[in-house]
Design an enzyme around this catalytic site. Structure first.
Site, PDB file in Angstrom:
ATOM      1  N   LYS A   9      16.746 -35.847  51.898  1.00  0.00           N
ATOM      2  CA  LYS A   9      16.959 -35.868  53.484  1.00  0.00           C
ATOM      3  C   LYS A   9      18.249 -36.731  53.738  1.00  0.00           C
ATOM      4  CE  LYS A   9      12.483 -34.309  54.886  1.00  0.00           C
ATOM      5  NZ  LYS A   9      11.106 -34.558  55.847  1.00  0.00           N
ATOM      6  N   TYR A  49      12.044 -25.110  59.779  1.00  0.00           N
ATOM      7  CA  TYR A  49      10.952 -25.662  60.032  1.00  0.00           C
ATOM      8  C   TYR A  49      10.198 -24.931  61.216  1.00  0.00           C
ATOM      9  CZ  TYR A  49      11.881 -30.107  57.658  1.00  0.00           C
ATOM     10  OH  TYR A  49      11.916 -31.246  56.737  1.00  0.00           O
ATOM     11  N   ASN A 112      11.618 -39.588  55.927  1.00  0.00           N
ATOM     12  CA  ASN A 112      10.791 -39.630  54.598  1.00  0.00           C
ATOM     13  C   ASN A 112      11.073 -39.346  53.589  1.00  0.00           C
ATOM     14  OD1 ASN A 112      10.519 -37.225  55.272  1.00  0.00           O
ATOM     15  ND2 ASN A 112       8.110 -36.975  55.260  1.00  0.00           N
ATOM     16  N   HIS A 115      12.168 -33.515  51.158  1.00  0.00           N
ATOM     17  CA  HIS A 115      11.130 -32.240  51.527  1.00  0.00           C
ATOM     18  C   HIS A 115      10.953 -31.390  50.303  1.00  0.00           C
ATOM     19  CE1 HIS A 115       9.870 -28.447  53.473  1.00  0.00           C
ATOM     20  NE2 HIS A 115      10.722 -28.001  52.405  1.00  0.00           N
ATOM     21  N   GLU A 126      12.149 -20.581  51.711  1.00  0.00           N
ATOM     22  CA  GLU A 126      12.882 -21.646  52.042  1.00  0.00           C
ATOM     23  C   GLU A 126      14.226 -21.688  51.016  1.00  0.00           C
ATOM     24  OE1 GLU A 126      10.582 -25.135  51.632  1.00  0.00           O
ATOM     25  OE2 GLU A 126       9.405 -24.793  53.224  1.00  0.00           O
TER      26      GLU A 126
END
Ligand code: IDP
Ligand code: MG
Length: 139
Positions: A9, A49, A112, A115, A126
């Site tokens: 990320k 998402y 965080n 993913h 995905e």
């Protein structure tokens, strides 16, 4: 070979943790099947998402994920989906186990670091968002 979609990320990518994170995955025997640097736009974020669109944290999540470049990867190997989620650690870094990527590099529950797909169905869905067939190589 099982495949999973991983994103390094914008927080971790921007802080140059990519090499260390890739080393963690490779040390666990995972193979890099595809990789690219890109910046997500709001449309891609909404598709990726989709399950979270109604959640209270969604606007902050999209703002963060579209804010700067990231690295998208397909990792492959035995039990790649569960293995990568274990290496990544809990969504909330405060709850992530010692030695996990999120424990080491995540700033917050939103920022965080990584993913990873959570099931074979999400991995298949995905992977198609981020990579064409020609970008994927066998391990
Ligand atoms: P996961 O990334 O561990 O699979 P998900 O529940 O699928 O976690 O949530 C997707 C992403 O949304 C998380 O990685 C995190 O960046 C963000 N997120 C999840 N829950 C929260 C929350 O309660 N507050 C803020 N951000 C959250
Ligand atoms: Mg998830």
């Amino acid at each position: 070979m099982e495949k999973t979609l991983v994103l390094i990320k914008p927080d971790a990518f921007g802080k140059n943790h990519t090499g260390d994170i890739l080393k963690r995955y490779e040390d666990e025997g995972l193979k890099i099947v595809a990789a690219k640097v890109m910046q997500m736009d709001k449309k891609i974020a909404a598709i990726h998402y989709a399950e979270h669109v109604e959640k209270p944290f969604y606007p902050d999540l999209v703002e963060f994920m579209t804010s700067a470049p990231l690295m998208a990867l397909i990792l492959g190997g035995d039990n790649a989906i569960s293995k990568v989620r274990e290496i990544n650690g809990a969504t909330n870094p405060a709850k992530a186990a010692e030695g996990t990527i999120r424990k080491l590099y995540a700033e917050s529950v939103t920022k965080n670091a990584v993913h990873a797909s959570d099931s074979p169905e999400s991995a298949a869905r995905e992977i198609k968002i981020f990579f064409s067939e020609i970008e994927q190589f066998g391990a």
